[in-house]
Design a protein around this motif. Structure first.
Motif, PDB file in Angstrom:
ATOM      1  N   VAL A 214      30.931  16.823  37.818  1.00  0.00           N
ATOM      2  CA  VAL A 214      30.212  15.913  38.715  1.00  0.00           C
ATOM      3  C   VAL A 214      30.870  16.026  40.078  1.00  0.00           C
ATOM      4  O   VAL A 214      32.065  15.736  40.227  1.00  0.00           O
ATOM      5  CB  VAL A 214      30.266  14.460  38.202  1.00  0.00           C
ATOM      6  CG1 VAL A 214      29.440  13.555  39.109  1.00  0.00           C
ATOM      7  CG2 VAL A 214      29.774  14.374  36.769  1.00  0.00           C
ATOM      8  N   THR A 215      30.068  16.459  41.069  1.00  0.00           N
ATOM      9  CA  THR A 215      30.618  16.696  42.406  1.00  0.00           C
ATOM     10  C   THR A 215      29.990  15.724  43.391  1.00  0.00           C
ATOM     11  O   THR A 215      28.756  15.703  43.565  1.00  0.00           O
ATOM     12  CB  THR A 215      30.333  18.145  42.854  1.00  0.00           C
ATOM     13  OG1 THR A 215      30.864  19.047  41.894  1.00  0.00           O
ATOM     14  CG2 THR A 215      30.958  18.402  44.221  1.00  0.00           C
ATOM     15  N   VAL A 220      33.630  12.348  50.887  1.00  0.00           N
ATOM     16  CA  VAL A 220      34.443  11.931  49.744  1.00  0.00           C
ATOM     17  C   VAL A 220      35.043  13.158  49.069  1.00  0.00           C
ATOM     18  O   VAL A 220      36.256  13.252  48.834  1.00  0.00           O
ATOM     19  CB  VAL A 220      33.607  11.104  48.753  1.00  0.00           C
ATOM     20  CG1 VAL A 220      34.446  10.693  47.556  1.00  0.00           C
ATOM     21  CG2 VAL A 220      33.037   9.875  49.444  1.00  0.00           C
ATOM     22  N   GLY A 221      34.186  14.115  48.720  1.00  0.00           N
ATOM     23  CA  GLY A 221      34.650  15.389  48.196  1.00  0.00           C
ATOM     24  C   GLY A 221      35.424  15.283  46.907  1.00  0.00           C
ATOM     25  O   GLY A 221      36.507  15.854  46.780  1.00  0.00           O
ATOM     26  N   THR A 274      29.475   5.263  42.188  1.00  0.00           N
ATOM     27  CA  THR A 274      29.871   4.193  43.118  1.00  0.00           C
ATOM     28  C   THR A 274      30.937   4.637  44.102  1.00  0.00           C
ATOM     29  O   THR A 274      31.120   4.010  45.139  1.00  0.00           O
ATOM     30  CB  THR A 274      30.393   2.977  42.330  1.00  0.00           C
ATOM     31  OG1 THR A 274      31.563   3.359  41.597  1.00  0.00           O
ATOM     32  CG2 THR A 274      29.345   2.433  41.386  1.00  0.00           C
ATOM     33  N   TYR A 275      31.647   5.754  43.786  1.00  0.00           N
ATOM     34  CA  TYR A 275      32.703   6.215  44.692  1.00  0.00           C
ATOM     35  C   TYR A 275      32.140   6.955  45.909  1.00  0.00           C
ATOM     36  O   TYR A 275      32.896   7.382  46.773  1.00  0.00           O
ATOM     37  CB  TYR A 275      33.686   7.106  43.935  1.00  0.00           C
ATOM     38  CG  TYR A 275      34.515   6.338  42.938  1.00  0.00           C
ATOM     39  CD1 TYR A 275      35.519   5.477  43.357  1.00  0.00           C
ATOM     40  CD2 TYR A 275      34.292   6.451  41.574  1.00  0.00           C
ATOM     41  CE1 TYR A 275      36.271   4.754  42.452  1.00  0.00           C
ATOM     42  CE2 TYR A 275      35.039   5.727  40.659  1.00  0.00           C
ATOM     43  CZ  TYR A 275      36.023   4.880  41.096  1.00  0.00           C
ATOM     44  OH  TYR A 275      36.767   4.154  40.190  1.00  0.00           O
ATOM     45  N   GLN A 276      30.811   7.090  46.000  1.00  0.00           N
ATOM     46  CA  GLN A 276      30.205   7.654  47.197  1.00  0.00           C
ATOM     47  C   GLN A 276      30.536   6.809  48.442  1.00  0.00           C
ATOM     48  O   GLN A 276      30.669   7.339  49.540  1.00  0.00           O
ATOM     49  CB  GLN A 276      28.681   7.732  47.038  1.00  0.00           C
ATOM     50  CG  GLN A 276      28.196   8.853  46.140  1.00  0.00           C
ATOM     51  CD  GLN A 276      26.688   8.858  46.071  1.00  0.00           C
ATOM     52  OE1 GLN A 276      26.082   7.998  45.428  1.00  0.00           O
ATOM     53  NE2 GLN A 276      26.086   9.815  46.742  1.00  0.00           N
ATOM     54  N   THR A 277      30.652   5.522  48.248  1.00  0.00           N
ATOM     55  CA  THR A 277      30.888   4.615  49.382  1.00  0.00           C
ATOM     56  C   THR A 277      32.308   4.058  49.371  1.00  0.00           C
ATOM     57  O   THR A 277      32.539   2.943  49.833  1.00  0.00           O
ATOM     58  CB  THR A 277      29.880   3.457  49.323  1.00  0.00           C
ATOM     59  OG1 THR A 277      30.032   2.778  48.070  1.00  0.00           O
ATOM     60  CG2 THR A 277      28.460   3.957  49.461  1.00  0.00           C
ATOM     61  N   ILE A 278      33.257   4.802  48.844  1.00  0.00           N
ATOM     62  CA  ILE A 278      34.610   4.285  48.678  1.00  0.00           C
ATOM     63  C   ILE A 278      35.282   3.971  50.007  1.00  0.00           C
ATOM     64  O   ILE A 278      36.139   3.091  50.098  1.00  0.00           O
ATOM     65  CB  ILE A 278      35.459   5.287  47.858  1.00  0.00           C
ATOM     66  CG1 ILE A 278      36.800   4.647  47.485  1.00  0.00           C
ATOM     67  CG2 ILE A 278      35.643   6.586  48.613  1.00  0.00           C
ATOM     68  CD1 ILE A 278      37.617   5.481  46.532  1.00  0.00           C
ATOM     69  N   TYR A 279      34.882   4.689  51.092  1.00  0.00           N
ATOM     70  CA  TYR A 279      35.541   4.494  52.381  1.00  0.00           C
ATOM     71  C   TYR A 279      34.943   3.336  53.192  1.00  0.00           C
ATOM     72  O   TYR A 279      35.425   3.048  54.287  1.00  0.00           O
ATOM     73  CB  TYR A 279      35.460   5.775  53.207  1.00  0.00           C
ATOM     74  CG  TYR A 279      36.271   6.904  52.629  1.00  0.00           C
ATOM     75  CD1 TYR A 279      37.642   6.768  52.405  1.00  0.00           C
ATOM     76  CD2 TYR A 279      35.677   8.111  52.304  1.00  0.00           C
ATOM     77  CE1 TYR A 279      38.389   7.795  51.867  1.00  0.00           C
ATOM     78  CE2 TYR A 279      36.421   9.150  51.764  1.00  0.00           C
ATOM     79  CZ  TYR A 279      37.767   8.983  51.547  1.00  0.00           C
ATOM     80  OH  TYR A 279      38.509  10.003  51.002  1.00  0.00           O
TER      81      TYR A 279
END
Length: 382
Positions: A214-215, A220-221, A274-279
């Motif tokens: 899953v990329t 985020v990368g 959900t980690y797409q918007t971690i920043y």
């Protein structure tokens, strides 16, 4: 003027002790005379008792107003006279009750012979004005009864409001846990649905379908490797690896490794998304993006499922259901939180349910079920 105590008592005693046969008219007249005498005697007792109720306040009045007396001797003299008068009134009342004992004996025998309802005569309410000391007692009793009734109604109203608040309050529902190894068809359906919802996230099967990569694209990368459990495996847990090139990666991997419902591929993929918007997603508890000296972003993700009872609006003829319109609006508002700063970063509005509660819900009430992800720092989740 009321007759004297002694003659009345003697008259009553004579009436009681007379055993000789008398004509009917004379017997009726004698009985009437006896009753009038008894009533007169009771009236005297009543007046004396009223005076006795006020004797103590009257007796201590000099002490309460000592400053109004010119000398202590005058105060003592007035107090002595009042005390002596109260004592004489008490002796007089005691003697009156003793002489009038025949009245109470006659009343007792009359109740026994003529009484109803278990030998008790019904109370007769006199039209005469009620004495002030009895009036105070009655008023206090009636007031207490009214206060008790008002308090009962108030408690019932509070209980009704509490139940309404309890029904309308959001409550957390349990997430259904996957306990068996998911089949290939189930996984394929989950992956296809996930691709439709997240077209920007790349899913790549490797090693004959044993690994799913899953990329998440830049900035985020992140590249996650998910090991697919086999049907003969001892556990149904999806094992996840992530190249730990930074402290942030360590935190993310630790959060995913300790996730609940580890046997659900859908739960895992949604969590990774959900980690797409971690920043830019703040902590749901402290409402901050970073915590501590390091790059300690809120990395913990936990899915919550809540239910809330809402009132369903009536459906108009020729139109759509307003409640459904309102629910869609709620879903849209929550979807906007995905790129905002609110703590709820994901809401699956398509899975919102309006289930009729036949057992617990009132008429016109439906249950709104929502799912969303909670974001927390490790320190805030502790």
């Amino acid at each position: 003027m009321a007759p004297e105590t002694k003659p009345i008592a003697n008259m009553g005693l004579k009436a009681e002790s007379s055993n000789a046969p008398v004509p009917a008219d004379e017997s009726s007249q004698t009985e009437e005379t006896t009753l009038v005498s008894a009533l007169s005697l009771l009236h005297q007792m009543h007046q004396k008792l009223a005076l006795l109720r006020e004797s103590i306040p009257h007796m201590v009045q000099p002490i309460m107003k000592a400053s109004t007396y010119p000398t202590p001797e005058t105060l003592f003299d007035d107090f002595s006279k009042r005390t002596l008068k109260a004592s004489e009134d008490l002796v007089e009342f005691t003697k009156l009750v003793s002489d009038g004992k025949w009245v109470f004996d006659k009343a007792t025998s009359s109740r026994r012979e003529n009484g109803v309802e278990g030998g008790e005569v019904k109370r007769w309410k006199s039209s005469a004005p009620m004495p002030h000391y009895l009036k105070d007692i009655v008023d206090d009793t009636e007031g207490a009864s009214r206060d008790k009734e008002a308090k009962k109604k108030e408690e019932e109203e509070k209980e009704r409001k509490r139940l309404e608040a309890e029904r309308s309050k959001e409550r957390e529902l349990e997430i259904t846990e996957v306990k068996e190894v998911e089949s290939e068809d189930v996984r394929r359906g989950i992956i296809d649905e996930f691709k439709k919802e997240h077209s920007d996230i790349e899913l790549t099967p490797e090693e004959d379908g044993r690994i799913l990569k899953v990329t998440i694209p830049k900035p985020v990368g992140l590249v996650f490797s998910i090991e697919i459990p086999q049907s003969a495996a001892e556990t149904n847990r999806y094992i996840v690896t992530l190249p730990a090139s930074s402290y942030l990666h360590v935190l993310i991997l630790r959060s995913i490794t300790t996730r609940p419902n580890a046997g659900s591929l859908k739960y895992l993929l949604d969590m990774i998304a959900t980690y797409q918007t971690i920043y830019k997603t703040k902590c749901n508890k402290c409402n901050k993006l970073t915590q501590g000296p390091k790059a300690d972003l809120p990395v913990i993700r936990r899915l919550k499922r809540t239910a809330k009872l809402v009132q369903k609006e009536p459906k108009e003829e020729g139109g759509s259901n307003k409640e459904n319109d309102k629910m869609d609006t709620v879903g849209d508002d929550k979807a906007k939180d995905l790129n905002g700063t609110k703590p709820k970063i994901k809401t699956e509005s398509k899975e919102q349910k309006l289930n009729e509660e036949n057992d617990g819900a009132e008429d016109g009430a439906v249950e709104l079920v929502e799912e969303f992800w909670v974001t927390l720092h490790e320190g805030c989740a502790a």
